[in-house]
Structures are given as structure tokens and as C-alpha cells.
Design an enzyme around this catalytic site. Sequence first.
Site, PDB file in Angstrom:
ATOM      1  N   ASP A   1       6.276   1.219   6.229  1.00 44.62           N
ATOM      2  CA  ASP A   1       4.996   0.528   6.127  1.00 44.62           C
ATOM      3  C   ASP A   1       4.092   1.357   5.222  1.00 44.62           C
ATOM      4  OD1 ASP A   1       2.627  -0.862   6.524  1.00 44.62           O
ATOM      5  OD2 ASP A   1       2.327  -0.125   8.567  1.00 44.62           O
TER       6      ASP A   1
ATOM      7  N   HIS B   1       0.832  -1.205   0.000  1.00 47.79           N
ATOM      8  CA  HIS B   1       0.000   0.000   0.000  1.00 47.79           C
ATOM      9  C   HIS B   1       0.862   1.248   0.000  1.00 47.79           C
ATOM     10  CE1 HIS B   1       0.486   0.771   4.401  1.00 47.79           C
ATOM     11  NE2 HIS B   1       0.488  -0.547   4.498  1.00 47.79           N
TER      12      HIS B   1
ATOM     13  N   ASP C   1       3.716  -6.933   3.365  1.00 45.83           N
ATOM     14  CA  ASP C   1       3.168  -5.958   4.318  1.00 45.83           C
ATOM     15  C   ASP C   1       3.021  -6.512   5.722  1.00 45.83           C
ATOM     16  OD1 ASP C   1       2.113  -3.550   5.216  1.00 45.83           O
ATOM     17  OD2 ASP C   1       0.067  -4.056   4.625  1.00 45.83           O
TER      18      ASP C   1
ATOM     19  N   HIS D   1       4.429   2.699  12.800  1.00 40.43           N
ATOM     20  CA  HIS D   1       3.387   3.560  13.373  1.00 40.43           C
ATOM     21  C   HIS D   1       3.910   4.353  14.559  1.00 40.43           C
ATOM     22  CE1 HIS D   1      -0.246   1.140  11.557  1.00 40.43           C
ATOM     23  NE2 HIS D   1       0.763   1.267  10.705  1.00 40.43           N
TER      24      HIS D   1
ATOM     25  N   GLU E   1      -5.061   1.668   2.953  1.00 43.48           N
ATOM     26  CA  GLU E   1      -4.906   0.471   3.796  1.00 43.48           C
ATOM     27  C   GLU E   1      -4.951   0.848   5.270  1.00 43.48           C
ATOM     28  OE1 GLU E   1      -2.942  -2.856   5.978  1.00 43.48           O
ATOM     29  OE2 GLU E   1      -2.424  -0.724   5.930  1.00 43.48           O
ATOM     30  N   GLU E   2      -4.364   2.001   5.578  1.00 39.31           N
ATOM     31  CA  GLU E   2      -4.282   2.432   6.978  1.00 39.31           C
ATOM     32  C   GLU E   2      -5.592   3.020   7.496  1.00 39.31           C
ATOM     33  OE1 GLU E   2      -1.950   1.463   8.632  1.00 39.31           O
ATOM     34  OE2 GLU E   2      -0.038   1.531   7.562  1.00 39.31           O
TER      35      GLU E   2
END
Length: 372
Positions: free
Chosen positions: A109, A79, A166, A347, A142-143
Amino acid sequence: MIHQQRLVEEFIELVKVDSETGNERAIADLLKQKFSNLGLQVVEDNSMQRTGHGAGNLAITFEPTDGMENQPVIYFTSHMDTVTPGKSIQPAVEGEAIVSDGTTILGSDDKAGIAAMLEAIRVVKEQQIPHGKVQFLITVGEESGLKGSRYLQKELLKADYGYALDSNGPVGDIIVAAPTQAKIHVIVKGKSAHAGVNPEDGISAIQVASHAISMMKLGRIDSETTANIGKFQGGSATNIVCDSVEIFAEARSLVEEKLLKQVEHMKKAFEEAASKFSTSVDFHSEIMYPAFRFEEDHPLVIKAKQAMIEIGRSPRILSSGGGSDANVLNGYGIPTINLGVGYENIHTTKERMPIRELVKTAELVISLIKQN
């Protein structure tokens, strides 16, 4: 075969492009240019009309070499969006890893997966490695609840099976199972009254909701199932009996029947509490994506294990407690497993991307392409 410096520089270029989830236009345009310059066909789908995000998903096709047209079509997915804070990222090489300056995330990510794809394509072309048709799916959103893959223009993806690049954990980790998830939204009704003058005339929605939650099984339900109350909000002042509370929750399980049972348990708890206090609740749940599970002897898993061994890594078979685009794509009937790409502390502002893992991810993509 990997050109490490080229790979590192491209990864750094990608993470410097702002692409917080919902704002993917700039990175989508850059990726369209990069894949097109490599001679691949790039199509942006129409998902933006339904997601409201800044761009659509990119479906990219690497045509087969002569004599390989009848091979199965494989695909890789990553993504393009990131979490926050992801603006004005300033990456740097620190020892054997790439990091941000500590004020933002890094964005590995999932730009690590994208950088590995691009490097793998270059190496395959430079080394003239024979290959069947390969597709690359770069998703948005995606997030923010897998929005891009959930609204994918599915006819653009022609693959027989594939791999999501991922997952956390080192290259070598193979995620063969991940849970389905239900999102839950509840409004608990009450009745307002003055908290000091006539509280007995009111019904506290906070008290009703708290009573319901106290009756629930939450956290780790069993080895395959979890549930969580994520957000609880309501009330306006201490001198007013609260007349409405809004709750956001979730449940996950590797087994759909267990998920449905947990959701029903949570619904029943709210309804019984409302009945006890002579009020009502509005309870809504939605399945966000399906679960998937593959046995170790599944051909897709065997191919991944063989590729790991070929690049010098020991394969490790794992289940995940989180969802990814792989869940959604399995739901479309395209067998997909998720692979570790080695990013760390994602994150967070301490995120780092070990260079050795970035290189190994690119090697892994090449190995999987060669296997086909």
C-alpha cells in the site's frame, strides 16, 4: 504479456526503499529515475513547500503514439509513502505471495500500484500498443491525511478522467463512492483546584468532556455516516482537578449535508455540557476532502467494468468507508474511481501481496490504456 519475474523483482526493489510518510525523498528520486529511463516526462511539483514532506508529488506524462493525439487524456494515481513501521523492510516470496519478515509492514500500500504502472508502461512500449496521452500521478503524504494530493500543483495534471490504484479487495473491485471527512479538535476548559482540600472550587474538564460525549451519537450513525472520538487527553495528577482536556475526533459521510449535521450535533453536545458546568469549549472542525459517488452507468465505471472482464475478472461495484486521493482529485473536477489491487492485511506486519493480484493489476492498467 506481463513479465511476472520482472514485475515481482521491481516490486521488491520498491518496498525495500524506506518511505514512511513524510520521508519520501529516496523513493521519489528512484521513481523519477525509473520513469525517466522509460522515456516519460517527469515533473516534481512544489507541494513540499506546503506539506513539509521529504519530496513533492510526481506528475509523469506518457506521450501518445502517432494518430492518437486527439484521444482523451487518462491518468492513474498511487502514493509513494507508507505507514509505520516501514524502515528496513525485508521482503521475501513465500508461496504465492510476497511478505515482510514480520517486523515491519510490507509497503504494498501503495507500491503495488506503482510497480503495476511501471510494468504496464514497459509492456505497452514492448508490444507497441497504440495509446493516447496517459499521465501517472505518484503522491506523497497519502498516509498522513492525503497531504500530497491536497497540495498538488494542479496545473500539472491534464487528465480528463482516471483511476486510483489504491483499494484493498481483489482486482475486480471498483470503488464508486467514498465519504467526505471532517476532522474535529476540541479543547474543553475547566478550573483547577486541590482534589482533596477544595474540589468544590474546581471544574473538572474531564467530567465536562465526558458528559458531552455521553450525549453524542457515535459509531455508525446511519448507512452513510460515521463518527468517532479518537483521542482524549488531559490532566496531570490525581490530586488536581483537571482544568483542560483536548479531544480529537472525526465524522464521515457519503452525503455532505449529513456530515455537517453530525458535526453540528457534536459541537452542540460540547457547548451544552460547558453551559451546564459554567465553563467553555473551543471547537474547531475542518473538511479534509469531499465525497464522491458514481452511478453504475457512468462511462468511467463502464470502462472499468469492461477492462475487468477483459482480464478475466468479475467486476464488483462497492462503496468505501475510507478516503483516498481519489476523493481529493474528484474535488478538483477530474472524475476518478478507486480500484482494488489485491493487497492484504495492510498497515500491519502481516501484510502480504499475492503475486497473482500484482500481475492482474498490471494487466488492468494495460487494458484501461488500450480502451482509451
